[in-house]
Design an enzyme around this catalytic site. Structure first.
Site, PDB file in Angstrom:
ATOM      1  N   ASP A 136       0.856  -1.178   0.000  1.00 56.85           N
ATOM      2  CA  ASP A 136       0.000   0.000   0.000  1.00 56.85           C
ATOM      3  C   ASP A 136       0.897   1.235   0.000  1.00 56.85           C
ATOM      4  OD1 ASP A 136      -2.295  -1.558   0.120  1.00 56.85           O
ATOM      5  OD2 ASP A 136      -2.349  -1.526   2.304  1.00 56.85           O
TER       6      ASP A 136
ATOM      7  N   ASP B  80     -13.530  -4.419  -1.974  1.00 60.13           N
ATOM      8  CA  ASP B  80     -13.418  -4.267  -0.524  1.00 60.13           C
ATOM      9  C   ASP B  80     -14.760  -4.626   0.085  1.00 60.13           C
ATOM     10  OD1 ASP B  80     -10.807  -3.365  -0.818  1.00 60.13           O
ATOM     11  OD2 ASP B  80     -11.407  -1.265  -0.947  1.00 60.13           O
TER      12      ASP B  80
END
Length: 295
Positions: A11, A130
């Protein structure tokens, strides 16, 4: 037998790798290109970079990360975050990415998946989802256990020989909801329905992250993963919750994922990719050997 892939996830925020819990409380984990090069040497099958800010200001930063990574590593890598158009995808691919990940923009405008797939091929399109479990009326967590006909939701074919894909969504008490904008925005969209739709539109893979498990080190949400894997014909990458090597094994054996993604256990030196593959191989999971990378 399919060969399971081990994929470190990076990330990226303002040019640095970060990691948090449930998408918040981020801490620095290092330089993305240095980490990528390390994972390449350790035997990772692929890498995933997610630009978690994805603002226009961050775009040049992530392009630089992609460019420098392509010069250093020899394994495929996916880049996602802020991809809103074919032009965005083209820029990332030209800088060296092998695949592009789409999430929020694809939920807002599903035809984006088809546009990128038509231009570059389905193998280049990874749809990131997600997911968060819906909460039942009594406040309990409503993860799927069995399908409506009583069979295991992981099975693709029911006892009467029919395709079980359509049955899986009905098997979840309340199912899972798709979230966008880095997990901040609920959409009301059912995860399994969206995964199936994304495949129909041309997605080559599904990157499935459990927001409930992200950073908790409690293991993958296996019910979520197995339900999506049963519903889709494209590879599913399990993400969210890895705390030890056994969780990677579970993701493939019990979650029926084609690949397992992890961050913290690799970034902070708890385990190497080689150790992960050794644990998976010992459990009977077929993986690509690491030794060939050092020859």
């Amino acid at each position: 037998m399919n060969v399971a892939r081990v994929i470190p996830c990076l990330d990226v925020d303002a040019g640095r790798v970060v990691k948090g819990v449930n998408f918040v409380d981020l801490r620095d984990a290092g330089d993305p290109v240095e980490l990528a090069a390390r994972y390449d040497v350790e035997g990772a099958d692929e890498l995933v970079f997610l630009d978690i800010t994805a603002s226009s200001d961050a775009r040049d930063t992530i392009l630089d990360v992609v460019r420098r990574t392509a010069e250093e590593v020899f394994i495929p890598f996916t880049v996602g975050g802020g991809v809103r158009s074919v032009a965005d995808a083209r820029r990332l691919l030209r800088e060296g990415a092998d695949k592009v990940g789409v999430n929020t923009a694809a939920v807002d405008r599903p035809e984006l998946i088809s546009e990128i797939a038509d231009e570059f091929g389905a193998q280049c399109v990874v749809v990131a989802i997600d997911a968060r479990a819906r909460v039942s009326s009594d406040g309990s967590d409503a993860r799927a256990r069995v399908s409506s006909d009583g069979s295991d939701a992981r099975g693709r074919v029911s006892s009467d020989g029919s395709d079980a894909r359509a049955r899986v969504s009905g098997g979840a008490a309340n199912g899972w909801e798709v979230f966008t904008h880095g997990g901040r925005t609920p959409t009301g969209r059912d995860v399994i329905e969206w995964a199936v739709r994304a495949e129909e539109l041309g997605a080559g893979e599904i990157l499935l992250t459990s927001m409930d498990r992200d950073g908790t080190r409690e293991g993958f949400d296996l019910d979520l993963t197995s339900s999506v894997a049963a519903a889709c014909g494209v590879p599913v990458i399990a993400s969210g919750g890895v705390g030890d090597l056994h969780h990677l094994v579970d993701g493939v054996v019990r979650g029926h994922a084609d690949a397992v993604l992890a961050a913290s256990i690799f970034h902070f030196g708890e385990h190497t990719v080689a150790e992960a593959k050794a644990a998976m191989l010992a459990a009977g999971v077929d993986v690509r050997p690491v030794e060939s990378r050092f020859s």
